[in-house]
Design an enzyme around this catalytic site. Sequence first.
Site, PDB file in Angstrom:
ATOM      1  N   SER A 153      14.109 -32.589 -15.747  1.00  0.00           N
ATOM      2  CA  SER A 153      13.475 -32.179 -16.999  1.00  0.00           C
ATOM      3  C   SER A 153      12.095 -31.589 -16.755  1.00  0.00           C
ATOM      4  O   SER A 153      11.462 -31.808 -15.714  1.00  0.00           O
ATOM      5  CB  SER A 153      13.346 -33.376 -17.946  1.00  0.00           C
ATOM      6  OG  SER A 153      14.608 -33.842 -18.356  1.00  0.00           O
ATOM      7  N   HIS A 183      26.936 -40.326 -12.643  1.00  0.00           N
ATOM      8  CA  HIS A 183      28.366 -40.357 -12.342  1.00  0.00           C
ATOM      9  C   HIS A 183      28.755 -39.389 -11.234  1.00  0.00           C
ATOM     10  O   HIS A 183      29.919 -39.316 -10.873  1.00  0.00           O
ATOM     11  CB  HIS A 183      29.206 -40.116 -13.605  1.00  0.00           C
ATOM     12  CG  HIS A 183      28.801 -38.919 -14.405  1.00  0.00           C
ATOM     13  ND1 HIS A 183      29.007 -38.830 -15.749  1.00  0.00           N
ATOM     14  CD2 HIS A 183      28.206 -37.764 -14.045  1.00  0.00           C
ATOM     15  CE1 HIS A 183      28.557 -37.665 -16.194  1.00  0.00           C
ATOM     16  NE2 HIS A 183      28.077 -37.011 -15.183  1.00  0.00           N
TER      17      HIS A 183
END
Length: 229
Positions: A61, A112
């Site tokens: 980010s 994940h």
Amino acid sequence: MAWHCNGTTNQEMVTKLKDAGILATDRAEAAMLAVDRAKYCHEPDPYLDRPRRIGYNVTISAPHMHAYALSILSDQLFDGAKALDVGSGSGYLSACMAFLVGSGGRVVGIEHIPELIEISTRNVREDNSHFLKEDRIKFVVGDGRLGHPADGPYNAIHVGAAAETLPETLIDQLAPGGRLICPVVAIKGFQRLQDLLQVDKSTDGAITKKKLMQVSYVPLTDPTTQLRN
């Protein structure tokens, strides 16, 4: 206020974020000074105030969003606290949180994509290796939408991708007095927007929710969809 806090060094970036009023607590400032963004963003000009790709269709980010997150969660990231970083990506924010919770705390970063776990672990090892040696930070492979109850409950939970709906499972893993921040999709007319929501759990377990600002994050989804996008 945001998107203009570019720096040529980590110090300059942090100073501009503070001067803009985005980096709002001394503790959040100390964390961003202690964790060098360049060790987590391996592109030219790592201190630009914008999101950067880190592979596997995810980004680190923009610095101003990390500054907001750390400022909002500062009180919950006390010495000895437990924190969960969902969609930990490069490991940058997890490392900032680990600085704040101290050697007696624990931060769990969950992703994940196994390769991102390897990348984030390597980044932390090169920047603040003692976080790993002290076991104050660890990265696990899993579905962040389900959280990581094994190390909970958490005083602070940060979700770094936009959920279709607020994940109740994560709220369940908040400790009394804990705080969660999560971008959530909001449909307004024909527009598909995202609101950054703050969820607080009182000491008696009561839940309060508050919209903080509109944001733009990658989707919080499953690995197959993420890699296909």
